[in-house]
Design a protein around this motif. Structure first.
Motif, mmCIF file in Angstrom:
data_model
loop_
_atom_site.group_PDB
_atom_site.id
_atom_site.type_symbol
_atom_site.label_atom_id
_atom_site.label_comp_id
_atom_site.label_asym_id
_atom_site.label_seq_id
_atom_site.Cartn_x
_atom_site.Cartn_y
_atom_site.Cartn_z
ATOM 1 N N ILE A 273 3.056 -0.442 12.536
ATOM 2 C CA ILE A 273 2.696 -0.651 11.136
ATOM 3 C C ILE A 273 3.434 -1.896 10.655
ATOM 4 O O ILE A 273 4.661 -1.953 10.705
ATOM 5 C CB ILE A 273 3.053 0.587 10.286
ATOM 6 N N THR A 274 2.658 -2.893 10.216
ATOM 7 C CA THR A 274 3.279 -4.154 9.800
ATOM 8 C C THR A 274 2.867 -4.482 8.361
ATOM 9 O O THR A 274 1.968 -3.851 7.804
ATOM 10 C CB THR A 274 2.805 -5.312 10.702
ATOM 11 N N GLY A 275 3.528 -5.495 7.785
ATOM 12 C CA GLY A 275 3.157 -5.942 6.438
ATOM 13 C C GLY A 275 4.288 -5.737 5.459
ATOM 14 O O GLY A 275 5.149 -4.875 5.658
ATOM 15 N N SER A 276 4.238 -6.532 4.377
ATOM 16 C CA SER A 276 5.343 -6.447 3.418
ATOM 17 C C SER A 276 4.931 -5.678 2.162
ATOM 18 O O SER A 276 5.777 -5.340 1.337
ATOM 19 C CB SER A 276 5.805 -7.856 3.045
ATOM 20 N N SER A 277 3.635 -5.393 2.009
ATOM 21 C CA SER A 277 3.211 -4.596 0.842
ATOM 22 C C SER A 277 2.591 -3.287 1.335
ATOM 23 O O SER A 277 2.221 -3.156 2.510
ATOM 24 C CB SER A 277 2.172 -5.370 0.018
ATOM 25 N N HIS A 278 2.425 -2.342 0.410
ATOM 26 C CA HIS A 278 1.824 -1.039 0.744
ATOM 27 C C HIS A 278 0.409 -1.244 1.298
ATOM 28 O O HIS A 278 0.042 -0.663 2.320
ATOM 29 C CB HIS A 278 1.800 -0.198 -0.537
ATOM 30 N N LYS A 279 -0.344 -2.123 0.639
ATOM 31 C CA LYS A 279 -1.728 -2.404 1.071
ATOM 32 C C LYS A 279 -1.747 -2.979 2.495
ATOM 33 O O LYS A 279 -2.526 -2.526 3.340
ATOM 34 C CB LYS A 279 -2.368 -3.381 0.078
ATOM 35 N N GLU A 280 -0.862 -3.930 2.754
ATOM 36 C CA GLU A 280 -0.835 -4.551 4.091
ATOM 37 C C GLU A 280 -0.472 -3.518 5.163
ATOM 38 O O GLU A 280 -1.062 -3.491 6.238
ATOM 39 C CB GLU A 280 0.178 -5.703 4.121
ATOM 40 N N ARG A 281 0.489 -2.677 4.836
ATOM 41 C CA ARG A 281 0.913 -1.659 5.822
ATOM 42 C C ARG A 281 -0.235 -0.693 6.108
ATOM 43 O O ARG A 281 -0.503 -0.346 7.250
ATOM 44 C CB ARG A 281 2.148 -0.905 5.310
ATOM 45 N N LEU A 282 -0.947 -0.271 5.043
ATOM 46 C CA LEU A 282 -2.067 0.662 5.245
ATOM 47 C C LEU A 282 -3.185 -0.004 6.055
ATOM 48 O O LEU A 282 -3.793 0.618 6.928
ATOM 49 C CB LEU A 282 -2.623 1.129 3.892
ATOM 50 N N GLU A 283 -3.444 -1.271 5.771
ATOM 51 C CA GLU A 283 -4.537 -1.956 6.487
ATOM 52 C C GLU A 283 -4.171 -2.175 7.953
ATOM 53 O O GLU A 283 -5.037 -2.113 8.824
ATOM 54 C CB GLU A 283 -4.902 -3.249 5.762
ATOM 55 N N SER A 284 -2.874 -2.379 8.245
ATOM 56 C CA SER A 284 -2.482 -2.543 9.645
ATOM 57 C C SER A 284 -2.595 -1.200 10.379
ATOM 58 O O SER A 284 -2.862 -1.143 11.565
ATOM 59 C CB SER A 284 -1.068 -3.107 9.762
#
Ligand SMILES: C[S@@+](CC[C@H](N)C(=O)[O-])C[C@H]1O[C@@H](n2cnc3c(N)ncnc32)[C@H](O)[C@@H]1O
Length: 276
Positions: free
Chosen positions: A37-48
């Motif tokens: 799970i990557t990304g710096s925002s909640h949306k990015e993490r969910l999309e990854s």
């Protein structure tokens, strides 16, 4: 001879379907168990997390998210009591692929609702939901890509607001519930929730878990950014009036013996004289 060919054809197709489903499940399990799970925002993490499994999401979750159908049936019973009204609005928060709408359509006539909103922050899952809207020609269903903590439906108040397995994935769940309570019809609105959970240390007898259960399931789901802590149910009990509740255990596909606790819960605005 032709009978024999038919039977062989049938088994061939059934086998192909089995293999396809198995491949889909492997893809989902890979994302759940080994996906990064990557990304710096909640949306990015969910999309990854959901991006790679968006198109195969539904098949696996149908055998995993046990409470959805029971919750939708209970909500449909409540909505049927308001059948004469022409202004029913359903907001499905964290609605993902729109599977709840598909299930609801098999329980009741979707035209019962003037408007249905499927709200989700995850782009790839919203795309799948939009494909369903086009495929089934649902003219009263709109897919909205948004954070449920900020979202307000255009058609308001909402007669039904649902969270199925999404509240445990929304870190600011207080904001999500507060926001929903602002547009839930204070006179007849129903809030329906189903999700996995762990109990408080001292909880109602029918949903009490021991130390190991509480610790084990919270730790396991935490790996996928899913919080099974008891605060969500505690806040729902505080903020709303419970009108229906079930607590159960459900199996996880491909995992022997272990069963994860889940609940179905329906509530109304506090102070509402629930006489229906
Ligand atoms: C386990 S899935 C459940 C999806 C669907 N309700 C179902 O039952 O199949 C959780 C969903 O919550 C969504 N979600 C998490 N946080 C959200 C937020 N802040 N706003 C909107 N959706 C959110 C995720 O994108 C995901 O689709």
């Amino acid at each position: 001879m032709s009978m024999c060919l038919c039977v062989m054809g049938f088994f061939y197709l059934a086998e192909m379907e089995l293999v396809r489903n198995l491949c889909n499940d492997v893809q989902v399990l890979k994302s759940i168990w080994f996906g990064k799970i990557t990304g710096s925002s909640h949306k990015e993490r969910l999309e990854s997390f959901y991006g790679p499994q968006a198109h195969v999401y539904d098949h696996f979750r149908a055998r995993f998210l046990h409470g959805r159908i029971g919750m939708l049936r209970a909500c449909a019973r409540e909505m049927h009591k308001l059948q004469g009204r022409k202004d029913l609005v359903w907001v499905d928060l964290g609605g993902g692929t729109g599977q709840n709408v598909e299930t609801m359509a098999s329980i009741c006539d979707l035209s019962l609702f003037k408007k249905v909103y499927v709200v989700d922050i995850c782009g790839p899952l919203c795309d799948v939901a939009r494909e369903k809207v086009a495929k089934y020609g649902w003219t009263n269903v709109e897919v909205v890509e948004a954070d449920v903590c900020d979202y307000e439906p255009e058609a308001s108040p909402a007669t039904l607001v649902t969270f199925s397995y999404s509240l445990s994935m929304i870190p600011p769940f207080l904001n999500a519930l507060d926001k929903a309570s602002r547009y839930l019809d204070p006179a007849v609105g129903i809030l329906g929730v189903s999700d996995f959970f762990t109990s408080l240390k001292h909880d109602k007898t029918e949903r009490q878990h021991g130390y190991l259960t509480r610790w084990f399931w919270r730790s396991i789901f935490d790996l996928d950014n899913i919080d099974l802590g008891p605060e969500r149910r505690q806040y729902m009990d505080y903020k709303f009036e419970t009108v229906y509740e079930e607590n159960h255990l459900g199996y996880i596909p491909y995992v022997p013996i272990l069963q994860v606790p889940y609940y179905i819960w329906l509530g109304v605005a506090n102070g509402l004289q629930y006489v229906r």
